[in-house]
Design an enzyme around this catalytic site. Structure first.
Site, short mmCIF file in Angstrom:
data_model
loop_
_atom_site.label_atom_id
_atom_site.label_comp_id
_atom_site.label_asym_id
_atom_site.label_seq_id
_atom_site.Cartn_x
_atom_site.Cartn_y
_atom_site.Cartn_z
N SER A 41 0.84 -1.21 0.00
CA SER A 41 0.00 0.00 0.00
C SER A 41 0.86 1.25 0.00
O SER A 41 1.93 1.27 0.59
CB SER A 41 -0.90 0.01 1.23
OG SER A 41 -1.63 1.22 1.24
N HIS A 91 -7.60 -3.29 4.46
CA HIS A 91 -7.03 -1.94 4.49
C HIS A 91 -7.75 -1.04 3.47
O HIS A 91 -8.15 0.07 3.76
CB HIS A 91 -5.52 -2.00 4.20
CG HIS A 91 -4.92 -0.68 3.77
ND1 HIS A 91 -5.10 -0.17 2.50
CD2 HIS A 91 -4.20 0.23 4.45
CE1 HIS A 91 -4.49 1.01 2.42
NE2 HIS A 91 -3.94 1.26 3.59
N ASN A 92 -7.90 -1.56 2.27
CA ASN A 92 -8.55 -0.75 1.23
C ASN A 92 -10.02 -0.49 1.57
O ASN A 92 -10.53 0.59 1.29
CB ASN A 92 -8.45 -1.46 -0.12
CG ASN A 92 -7.08 -1.31 -0.74
OD1 ASN A 92 -6.10 -1.15 -0.02
ND2 ASN A 92 -6.99 -1.38 -2.05
P1 NDP Z 1 -0.70 -2.45 -14.54
O1 NDP Z 1 -1.72 -3.03 -13.62
O2 NDP Z 1 -1.11 -1.34 -15.42
O3 NDP Z 1 -0.09 -3.64 -15.40
C1 NDP Z 1 0.84 -3.38 -16.43
C2 NDP Z 1 1.96 -4.37 -16.38
O4 NDP Z 1 1.42 -5.70 -16.50
C3 NDP Z 1 2.91 -4.18 -17.54
O5 NDP Z 1 4.21 -4.43 -17.09
C4 NDP Z 1 2.43 -5.22 -18.52
O6 NDP Z 1 3.42 -5.61 -19.44
C5 NDP Z 1 2.11 -6.34 -17.58
N1 NDP Z 1 1.23 -7.35 -18.16
C6 NDP Z 1 -0.08 -7.25 -18.43
N2 NDP Z 1 -0.55 -8.41 -18.95
C7 NDP Z 1 0.49 -9.26 -18.96
C8 NDP Z 1 0.64 -10.62 -19.37
N3 NDP Z 1 -0.40 -11.33 -19.80
N4 NDP Z 1 1.85 -11.18 -19.25
C9 NDP Z 1 2.90 -10.49 -18.78
N5 NDP Z 1 2.81 -9.20 -18.38
C10 NDP Z 1 1.63 -8.60 -18.48
O7 NDP Z 1 0.60 -1.99 -13.68
P2 NDP Z 1 0.70 -1.17 -12.33
O8 NDP Z 1 2.14 -0.95 -12.10
O9 NDP Z 1 -0.23 -0.01 -12.33
O10 NDP Z 1 0.11 -2.18 -11.23
C11 NDP Z 1 0.69 -3.44 -10.99
C12 NDP Z 1 -0.05 -4.10 -9.85
O11 NDP Z 1 0.02 -3.25 -8.72
C13 NDP Z 1 -1.55 -4.33 -10.10
O12 NDP Z 1 -1.95 -5.48 -9.43
C14 NDP Z 1 -2.20 -3.15 -9.44
O13 NDP Z 1 -3.52 -3.39 -9.01
C15 NDP Z 1 -1.30 -2.92 -8.27
N6 NDP Z 1 -1.28 -1.52 -7.88
C16 NDP Z 1 -1.10 -1.26 -6.62
C17 NDP Z 1 -1.11 0.02 -6.18
C18 NDP Z 1 -0.86 0.23 -4.78
O14 NDP Z 1 -1.01 1.32 -4.27
N7 NDP Z 1 -0.44 -0.81 -4.10
C19 NDP Z 1 -1.31 1.18 -7.01
C20 NDP Z 1 -1.43 0.82 -8.33
C21 NDP Z 1 -1.43 -0.49 -8.72
P3 NDP Z 1 3.58 -4.83 -20.86
O15 NDP Z 1 4.37 -3.60 -20.52
O16 NDP Z 1 4.31 -5.77 -21.72
O17 NDP Z 1 2.19 -4.51 -21.33
#
Ligand code: NDP
Length: 478
Positions: A128, A185-186
């Site tokens: 988080s 938490h969320n």
């Molecule tokens: P995204 O959720 O936008 O995901 C994009 C990434 O996933 C890219 O690296 C993309 O690769 C990869 N990807 C998508 N599909 C595949 C696939 N089938 N095989 C391999 N790679 C794939 O990225 P974020 O950085 O925003 O979030 C990552 C995680 O973190 C998510 O679970 C999200 O919910 C969580 N998150 C958490 C937050 C927090 O505050 N803790 C805030 C924001 C997000 P490519 O570049 O090749 O498309």
């Protein structure tokens, strides 16, 4: 030198976590499905630490020290399974696969069980703090086997947020425990934001206090027992003026709140566990109602308000502050109670003092209050409900008159306060000697022979409603 950790998935969150590891002295192997993201990260930040560039998962794995630690930070859902499927054949028993995205805890339980069969550790980690937290120090909630924490925990603790030098990271429990705690938490975050919104609405629509003046009020509140990141940024948002129109920024924003799903997950789990997370549920529903823009527009003319003219209580602003504090406390109490229920259901030994403690910094709900919550559960103390802990019991008692005045005033003014009022209903429901659930049981027995218990006898009973209304002992069908 082999890398201590590999990160696959270098969108904003993965890239920032990778940088955080590197800035803390770890060698980090980098991988992303499309190589462009890896190269962009190296071009912009390659000088921040020791990175190893890789183009394939096989290459990533080859560059890791044993036991291998591979952190997956891709889009939650099917992409995580897709990456795991490609990764598993490349790994050996004892290696650790980490999913630090916002995965559903049931997915994490499933993945952990599947990888355990192959001798691999699967660690679902709740992270988080958003983008900035990932880079500068998030609050980290790792699940998985205790053994995997021994090999991974120190690294996570090092990159986490700190309070007085203590890391906001601790082993939460087996399989999906980390993601479950992150989900709750969320959920609490949803309720926290909703009660702030209700306070704003009461001050604006009830007391006519403009956003700029409210910014000062919230900044002032942030110095007392409400002190928290969300109150702090509320002051900032309310004080912001739209450059284009000169109006308060809040007046030019569409009043329809989005959601990504973790609040809904919390409520669904609450329903499954029979855990009364009414504040979180009302917050999710409030966002849903805000999004029904068509119906809301029609209701402007279709529905009558019949609001009352009421004089505001004398110290209305202070009353609202106290109602906000009490409602917020109830949301935390409900969230923590849900953790207790889940611990029983899933066999997790959740330590509520540690959990409250690791929410004190790095995450969105960080608040002064969490220090007191940590204390309430310290040393193995287990109040059955947070509200029974002496400090909170007394705080609620002090806020109660103001809380009732605010809810009563809101109802008369026609200002919806779903979490202020449902939290008060929860509080009153909890402390009530007799609940109308007795009538519910009577009705259920009449129409469905669902049976009932008696206050003066063991066992279950049924009344022959269609006959002579005599009572018979019910046969236990369980
Ligand atoms: P995204 O959720 O936008 O995901 C994009 C990434 O996933 C890219 O690296 C993309 O690769 C990869 N990807 C998508 N599909 C595949 C696939 N089938 N095989 C391999 N790679 C794939 O990225 P974020 O950085 O925003 O979030 C990552 C995680 O973190 C998510 O679970 C999200 O919910 C969580 N998150 C958490 C937050 C927090 O505050 N803790 C805030 C924001 C997000 P490519 O570049 O090749 O498309």
């Amino acid at each position: 030198m082999p890398a201590q950790i590999g990160v696959t998935g270098l969108a904003v969150m993965g890239a920032n976590l990778a940088r955080n590891f590197a800035r803390n002295g770890y060698t980090v192997a980098l991988h992303n499905r499309s190589v462009a993201k890896t190269d962009a990260l190296l071009a912009a930040h390659g000088d921040e630490g020791d990175f190893i560039r890789t183009e394939t998962l096989a290459e990533l794995v080859e560059n890791l020290e044993v036991p291998r630690r591979v952190l997956i930070m891709v889009k939650a859902g099917a992409p995580v399974d897709a990456v795991i499927e490609q990764l598993v054949p490349l790994l050996e028993a004892g290696d650790i696969v980490i999913d630090a995205g916002n995965s559903h805890y049931e997915d994490t339980r499933r993945r952990e069980a599947a990888l355990a069969e192959k001798g691999l550790h699967f660690v679902g980690v709740g992270v988080s703090g958003g983008e900035e937290g990932a880079l500068l120090g998030p609050s980290i909630m790792p699940g998985g086997s205790r053994e995997s924490y021994d090999a991974l925990g120190p690294m996570l603790e090092k990159i986490s947020a700190k309070v007085d030098g203590e890391p906001c990271c601790a082993w939460i429990g087996t399989d999906g425990a980390g993601h479950f705690v992150k989900m709750v938490h969320n959920g609490i975050e949803y309720a926290d934001m909703q009660v702030i919104g209700e306070a704003y609405d009461l001050l604006r629509s009830g007391a006519g206090i403009e956003p700029a003046e409210q910014a000062a009020i919230f900044a002032d509140w942030n110095k007392g027992d409400l002190a928290s990141f969300l109150i702090e940024i509320t002051a900032e948002v309310l004080g912001h003026v739209d450059a284009k129109t000169g109006k308060p920024f809040i007046d030019v924003v569409v009043d329809s709140a989005g959601q990504k799903g973790t609040g809904r997950w919390t409520v669904v789990s609450g329903l499954d566990l029979g855990s009364p997370v009414s504040g979180i549920a009302e917050s999710v529903f409030a966002r849903a109602l805000s999004s029904q823009r068509g119906q809301r527009a029609e209701a402007q003319t279709a529905l009558e308000g019949a609001v009352s003219e009421v004089a505001l209580p004398e110290n209305f602003v202070e009353d609202v502050r106290q109602a906000l504090y009490a409602s917020k406390l109830v949301s935390y109490a409900q969230g923590l109670d849900m953790l207790t229920s889940a611990a029983g259901e899933y066999g997790w030994d959740l330590k509520l003092d540690e959990i409250a403690s690791l929410w004190r910094a790095g995450c969105i709900i960080r608040a002064e209050l969490l220090k007191d919550i940590t204390k309430a559960y310290a040393g193995g103390a287990r109040p059955a409900n947070l509200l029974f802990a002496p400090a909170f019991r007394d705080a609620i008692a002090a806020a109660l008159p103001a809380w009732r005045r605010v809810v009563a005033t809101a109802v008369q003014l026609g200002i919806p306060v779903p979490v202020f009022s449902s939290s008060l209903a929860y509080y009153d429901g909890l402390r009530r000697d007799r609940l109308p659930a007795a009538l519910t049981q009577g009705l259920r027995d009449l129409f469905g022979a669902h049976t009932y218990g008696r206050i003066d006898a063991e066992g279950t009973f049924h009344t022959l409603w269609g006959g002579d209304k005599s009572e018979v002992a019910a046969v236990d069908t369980h």
